[in-house]
Design a protein around this motif. Structure first.
Motif, PDB file in Angstrom:
ATOM      1  N   ILE A  13     -70.852 -21.508 -13.882  1.00 32.74           N
ATOM      2  CA  ILE A  13     -71.447 -20.202 -13.556  1.00 32.74           C
ATOM      3  C   ILE A  13     -71.718 -19.405 -14.830  1.00 32.74           C
ATOM      4  O   ILE A  13     -72.779 -18.778 -14.971  1.00 32.74           O
ATOM      5  N   ILE A  14     -70.785 -19.439 -15.759  1.00 32.55           N
ATOM      6  CA  ILE A  14     -70.981 -18.727 -17.026  1.00 32.55           C
ATOM      7  C   ILE A  14     -72.160 -19.340 -17.783  1.00 32.55           C
ATOM      8  O   ILE A  14     -73.030 -18.625 -18.287  1.00 32.55           O
ATOM      9  N   THR A  17     -75.445 -18.477 -15.997  1.00 36.69           N
ATOM     10  CA  THR A  17     -75.773 -17.055 -16.178  1.00 36.69           C
ATOM     11  C   THR A  17     -76.388 -16.839 -17.555  1.00 36.69           C
ATOM     12  O   THR A  17     -77.408 -16.141 -17.693  1.00 36.69           O
ATOM     13  N   CYS A  67     -73.873 -16.824  -5.919  1.00 38.77           N
ATOM     14  CA  CYS A  67     -75.247 -16.362  -6.079  1.00 38.77           C
ATOM     15  C   CYS A  67     -75.269 -15.393  -7.255  1.00 38.77           C
ATOM     16  O   CYS A  67     -74.454 -14.461  -7.312  1.00 38.77           O
ATOM     17  N   ASP A  68     -76.127 -15.645  -8.205  1.00 38.21           N
ATOM     18  CA  ASP A  68     -76.337 -14.709  -9.305  1.00 38.21           C
ATOM     19  C   ASP A  68     -76.604 -13.322  -8.727  1.00 38.21           C
ATOM     20  O   ASP A  68     -77.409 -13.188  -7.793  1.00 38.21           O
ATOM     21  N   PRO A  69     -75.959 -12.265  -9.254  1.00 37.32           N
ATOM     22  CA  PRO A  69     -76.146 -10.918  -8.687  1.00 37.32           C
ATOM     23  C   PRO A  69     -77.606 -10.475  -8.686  1.00 37.32           C
ATOM     24  O   PRO A  69     -77.990  -9.652  -7.867  1.00 37.32           O
ATOM     25  N   LEU A  70     -78.406 -11.010  -9.605  1.00 33.70           N
ATOM     26  CA  LEU A  70     -79.820 -10.649  -9.632  1.00 33.70           C
ATOM     27  C   LEU A  70     -80.676 -11.720  -8.946  1.00 33.70           C
ATOM     28  O   LEU A  70     -81.907 -11.738  -9.100  1.00 33.70           O
TER      29      LEU A  70
ATOM     30  N   PRO B  69     -70.051 -12.298 -13.712  1.00 39.35           N
ATOM     31  CA  PRO B  69     -69.867 -13.641 -14.283  1.00 39.35           C
ATOM     32  C   PRO B  69     -69.530 -13.621 -15.776  1.00 39.35           C
ATOM     33  O   PRO B  69     -68.905 -14.549 -16.268  1.00 39.35           O
ATOM     34  N   TRP B 192     -74.238 -12.286   0.310  1.00 43.75           N
ATOM     35  CA  TRP B 192     -75.560 -12.730   0.735  1.00 43.75           C
ATOM     36  C   TRP B 192     -75.486 -13.395   2.096  1.00 43.75           C
ATOM     37  O   TRP B 192     -76.397 -14.116   2.488  1.00 43.75           O
TER      38      TRP B 192
END
Ligand SMILES: [Fe+3]
Ligand SMILES: [Fe+3]
Ligand SMILES: [Mg+2]
Lengths: 193, 193
Positions: A13-14, A17, A67-70, B69, B192
């Protein structure tokens, strides 16, 4: 079972991102980077929590893992009970499918006029990655390669896939219907737990 | 109960992600923005899922709701059973505490030599926000203001607070011990879903 290696998921995830922050304008480079991160994630089956690996007796399950916040990417575990399969569908955004456990078939289709034509059928084994891109044709149906056990693949998409308005297709007529998949659970893993 | 307004939490996360992207170099401006986002989040008690509002019979609970993240901020629901309280502790990073349900007391302390001296005691009611900054002294103890019901406050920190190495203090002697709080659950809400 060995202690859950949540660090592997966290690193993914890092890394992803960072990739979407850096490569927003270059889809080719982003998919290249994504493939490397996904390969590392599925290189060992030591990190997926049981709650996100649980089959349903009737339906394949789509558990959101992040899910990526954006909404620039999402990661989903697909859990196939014995013999389970998707309808024929498309994605509308780029996607990478990495096999984690068991095996699956991905049967490609293309549209020819109103009808659907079968393309290649790929079998994915643990560690294998399939790339889906709308520009190259991304209609397929996926099935568990096994009739007697659970299979799990890890899907990475270039959007919040559960909310993307996409299509399912009738195999006989090729007729399209709109489709929004949603997710199977109202929780996701705590990466920091 | 009315349907859970997950959009409120989602808007908060999107807003705060934008704020840390934009205001990484200006802590004052970031805290100002954060206060506005938190005020909107706690303006209605219509969005927190029951799984993240559940008290424990013996211990106050810290449920992670979201961690950025890149660990630039985290959001946590603190659930106080009747009469529950924290030890005296510090934070090491900026924090905002917004009251969502019930009420709590925040008793400030300051270090005077080896000993601790009591400062102000604030009572937070729904909608109230307390700001904690290490540079201004951020040692306190928090307790449910009620002996007969659950209270819940929503905490926003400038780091992944569950992993921050910080301190608890002995109220008599002022002696410090290292403290890493962790989180109460291995899942977080699916924003989500
Ligand atoms: Fe697919
Ligand atoms: Fe505190
Ligand atoms: Mg192979």
């Amino acid at each position: 079972m060995a202690p859950q290696n949540l660090g592997r998921l966290r690193s993914f995830i890092i890394g992803m991102t960072g990739a979407v922050d850096r490569l927003a304008d270059d889809e080719e480079a982003l998919i290249d980077a994504a493939r490397g991160h996904l390969a590392a994630l599925i290189s060992e089956d030591d990190w997926l929590g049981d709650a996100f690996a649980k089959p349903h007796p009737k339906y394949y399950q789509q558990y959101l893992l992040h899910c990526d916040p954006l909404e620039r990417f999402s990661l989903v575990s697909f859990v196939w009970g014995p013999g389970q399969r998707t309808p024929i569908h498309d994605h509308g955004v780029w996607g990478l499918v990495g096999m984690l456990r068991g095996a699956e078939f991905s049967q490609a289709y293309s549209q020819r006029g109103q009808a659907l034509e079968k393309g290649e059928r790929r079998r994915l084994e643990p560690g294998d990655i399939e790339i889906l891109r709308p520009s190259l044709g991304d209609i397929h149906a996926v099935s568990n390669a096994y009739e007697d056990r659970v299979s799990i693949s890890i899907h990475l998409y270039g959007a919040n896939i559960g909310a993307v308005r996409r299509r399912v297709f009738d195999p006989q007529t090729g007729a399209e219907k709109p489709f929004v998949s949603g997710y199977a659970s109202n929780v996701v893993p705590n990466l920091w737990g």
